[in-house]
Write an enzyme that holds these catalytic residues in place. Structure first.
Site, PDB file in Angstrom:
ATOM      1  N   THR A 373      44.967  48.467  55.914  1.00 37.33           N
ATOM      2  CA  THR A 373      45.162  49.529  54.937  1.00 37.33           C
ATOM      3  C   THR A 373      45.095  50.829  55.725  1.00 37.33           C
ATOM      4  O   THR A 373      44.871  50.820  56.923  1.00 37.33           O
ATOM      5  CB  THR A 373      44.061  49.413  53.858  1.00 37.33           C
ATOM      6  OG1 THR A 373      44.154  48.115  53.272  1.00 37.33           O
ATOM      7  CG2 THR A 373      44.154  50.461  52.792  1.00 37.33           C
ATOM      8  N   ASP A 415      46.379  39.423  46.680  1.00 33.22           N
ATOM      9  CA  ASP A 415      45.051  39.854  46.236  1.00 33.22           C
ATOM     10  C   ASP A 415      44.675  39.298  44.874  1.00 33.22           C
ATOM     11  O   ASP A 415      43.539  39.492  44.424  1.00 33.22           O
ATOM     12  CB  ASP A 415      44.974  41.386  46.209  1.00 33.22           C
ATOM     13  CG  ASP A 415      44.604  41.960  47.567  1.00 33.22           C
ATOM     14  OD1 ASP A 415      44.254  41.178  48.463  1.00 33.22           O
ATOM     15  OD2 ASP A 415      44.670  43.197  47.728  1.00 33.22           O
ATOM     16  N   SER A 445      39.724  46.493  47.209  1.00 31.72           N
ATOM     17  CA  SER A 445      38.487  47.030  47.787  1.00 31.72           C
ATOM     18  C   SER A 445      38.621  48.496  48.190  1.00 31.72           C
ATOM     19  O   SER A 445      37.652  49.097  48.667  1.00 31.72           O
ATOM     20  CB  SER A 445      38.096  46.219  49.031  1.00 31.72           C
ATOM     21  OG  SER A 445      37.849  44.881  48.704  1.00 31.72           O
TER      22      SER A 445
END
Length: 564
Positions: A373, A415, A445
């Site tokens: 990310t 996810d 997250s």
């Protein structure tokens, strides 16, 4: 118009040396405005916007589009994420542009014909691509709070894609590492290699198809992505390879403006992202637990504090798996209870300060979420602040470049949980809140976070790192608030991670002494060595001087802090 997209290698190296604050733990310091990101080029794009009168939202939009060109590992227009905005005056707000499941999604979609879980289908197929949200989210944030013209903010990315930019060391490494994946997709191989050979640091990478797509976004706004030629090219790729996204899915996508979660920690206001991000809940819940301890007296990196943090992490991650998902599909999530001081007090009672708890297979583990990310932090001269995290999921997402459109697609459908009832000690999750359904957003997250004190901006933080993100952000806050570190010290400090199951502490192998690790083992903790955790990008406001301190995470190359 800007015509300076190609930076000579000598200048790029100079920028990296300057922005990395080499030679110690001193932060980058500026008086007015700053961007800290994983791309030095993109940080400068954002800083230029603010120097021309743009605000933090304008800079965030420009930085994000630039990173879609210069940091294709995670910067994107084919993925999604979250943005938290705290204005200098008025109430904070948040923007949810997490990807959505196509209309054809269903809870059993990751099972093969024999009813068995299929990892490849879940994570590495065209079915793993969610409807992208980044363009819609950036536009909504700009439409609500931006100052400069949209075209001005997208134009630098157009030029970087069309004219090219100098490949840095970090990009060279990641591109080399993905060649085998790119070979599966001709458009990816053509865009990210030189006739099958890797780009090297110092080469100029041009992306003409991406430039054309960015031009359509520049000129038409979201319609230039979710409708017309770009959408048609994406759907054509889906139809040819068993993907699920349709033109109706694209046109129907909408980003959301929402109210951020807020908490208190030792008198500081903590502002974070609500579900489908689990970050705001996780950070606030763990801070509430740790507020009951004298963290400062125990010392940074002490075995006692690491034990306390691990036990707080363990309990928060169990709550995450049991309760959190897309609020549009889970209206009864007990979010207020999870972030309450009362809930934290009850959890704190279950922590033995001399002995590790035991995680059992009947508890929860997490679906895999990639480290790749990216996060950036922005503060402007008026002290408006943006914390933004966005992603493609894996490094380079699905590795699928849309032919003719030049951007990489996410694999964020990975996810979602594996399937109904498939929770196992081996790592699969089958709990209901995060099962795939049409138009549902998958749990994340990502934890963009802003801290204020006595009504004034104090800190902007966030990180990539998949499941470790929440814990990385937590530790940057503890380092600054409790241990009085400056921004760079807070970023450089060693990090740990615990996620309930597996029942172990992951630790950065150069971050802690052997004596400290031995004490943790004696307490009953299983330890697992990790090379590095996250890439936090932090800005702290020096209350005495008013200057901005930038903490650039040097765990990965090519990043930069830029400002004036």
């Amino acid at each position: 118009m800007l015509r300076r997209a190609v930076l000579p290698l000598s200048l790029l190296l100079l920028l990296n040396l300057t922005w990395s604050a080499l030679g110690g733990n001193d932060p980058t310091r500026v008086r007015n405005a700053m961007v800290v990101s994983q791309s030095a080029i993109a940080s400068q794009v954002g800083a230029d916007v603010m120097q021309e009168g743009g605000n933090a939202v304008d800079a965030a939009v420009a930085t994000a589009f630039a990173m879609a060109v210069t940091h294709p590992t995670a910067g994107n227009i084919g993925g999604g994420g979250f943005l938290v905005f705290r204005p200098a005056e008025g109430e904070p707000t948040a923007f949810n542009f997490r990807e959505k499941a196509p209309a054809a999604a269903h809870p059993e979609m990751w099972l093969n014909e024999n009813g068995e879980y299929d990892y490849q289908r879940h994570h590495e197929s065209h079915k793993a691509v969610g409807v992208p949200g980044t363009v819609a989210g950036l536009y909504l944030a700009w439409k609500t709070h931006g100052k400069l013209p949209w075209k001005r903010l997208v134009e630098p990315a157009v030029l970087l894609a069309a004219d090219g930019f100098v490949v840095g060391d970090g990009l060279e490494r990641t591109l080399k590492g993905e060649i085998d994946r790119f070979k599966k997709y001709p458009a990816s191989l053509a865009q990210f290699t030189k006739n099958g050979e890797p780009y090297l640091a110092g080469d100029v990478l041009k992306q003409p198809d991406l430039a054309k797509t960015l031009e359509r976004i520049r000129d038409q706004g979201p319609a230039g992505f979710y409708e017309g030629e770009t959408a048609e090219l994406l759907v054509k790729e889906m139809e040819a390879n068993g993907g699920l996204i349709t033109l109706e899915d694209m046109k129907g996508y909408a980003a959301q403006q929402c109210q951020p979660l807020t908490g208190k920690y030792r008198g500081y206001d903590v502002i974070g992202m609500p579900p489908p991000s689990s970050g705001g809940v996780g950070v606030i819940e763990m801070l509430n637990i740790l507020e009951g301890y004298d963290i400062r007296s125990a010392g940074s990196g002490s075995a006692l504090n690491l034990h306390r943090m691990a036990e707080a992490m363990r309990r928060s991650y169990a709550d995450r798996a049991q309760h959190l998902g897309d609020p549009d599909f889970n209206p009864d999530m007990p979010v207020k209870e999870l972030i309450s001081k009362e809930h934290a007090a009850e959890l704190r009672k279950t922590i033995d300060e001399s002995k590790a708890s035991v995680s059992t297979p009947e508890s929860f583990e997490w679906a895999y979420e990639s480290d790749e990310t990216t996060h950036f932090s922005v503060v402007d001269a008026d002290r408006n602040a943006v914390s933004m995290t966005y992603t493609l999921e894996y490094a380079y997402g699905s590795a699928i470049t849309v032919p003719g459109a030049g951007f990489i697609l996410n694999n964020e459908m990975g996810d979602f949980n594996a399937g109904p009832g498939l929770t196992t000690a081996g790592g699969l999750i089958g709990t209901k809140p995060n099962l795939a359904l049409p138009q549902k957003r998958m749990l994340s997250s990502m934890s963009p976070t802003i801290i204020a004190k006595d009504g004034e901006l104090f800190m902007v933080t966030g990180s990539p790192g998949g499941r470790t993100i929440i814990n990385t952000v937590l530790q940057t806050i503890l380092n600054v608030v409790d241990h009085k570190m400056n921004a760079q010290e807070a970023v450089d400090a060693g990090r740990i991670h615990h996620q309930w199951l597996p029942s172990r502490i992951m630790y950065e192998h150069q971050g802690f002494s052997p004596d400290t690790l031995a004490i943790l083992r004696d307490m009953g903790h299983e330890l697992y060595r990790n090379n590095k955790q996250g890439t936090a990008e932090v800005i702290v406001v020096d209350a005495k001087s008013g200057h901005l301190e930038g903490g650039l995470d040097r765990r990965r190359p090519d990043g930069g802090a830029a400002g004036y």
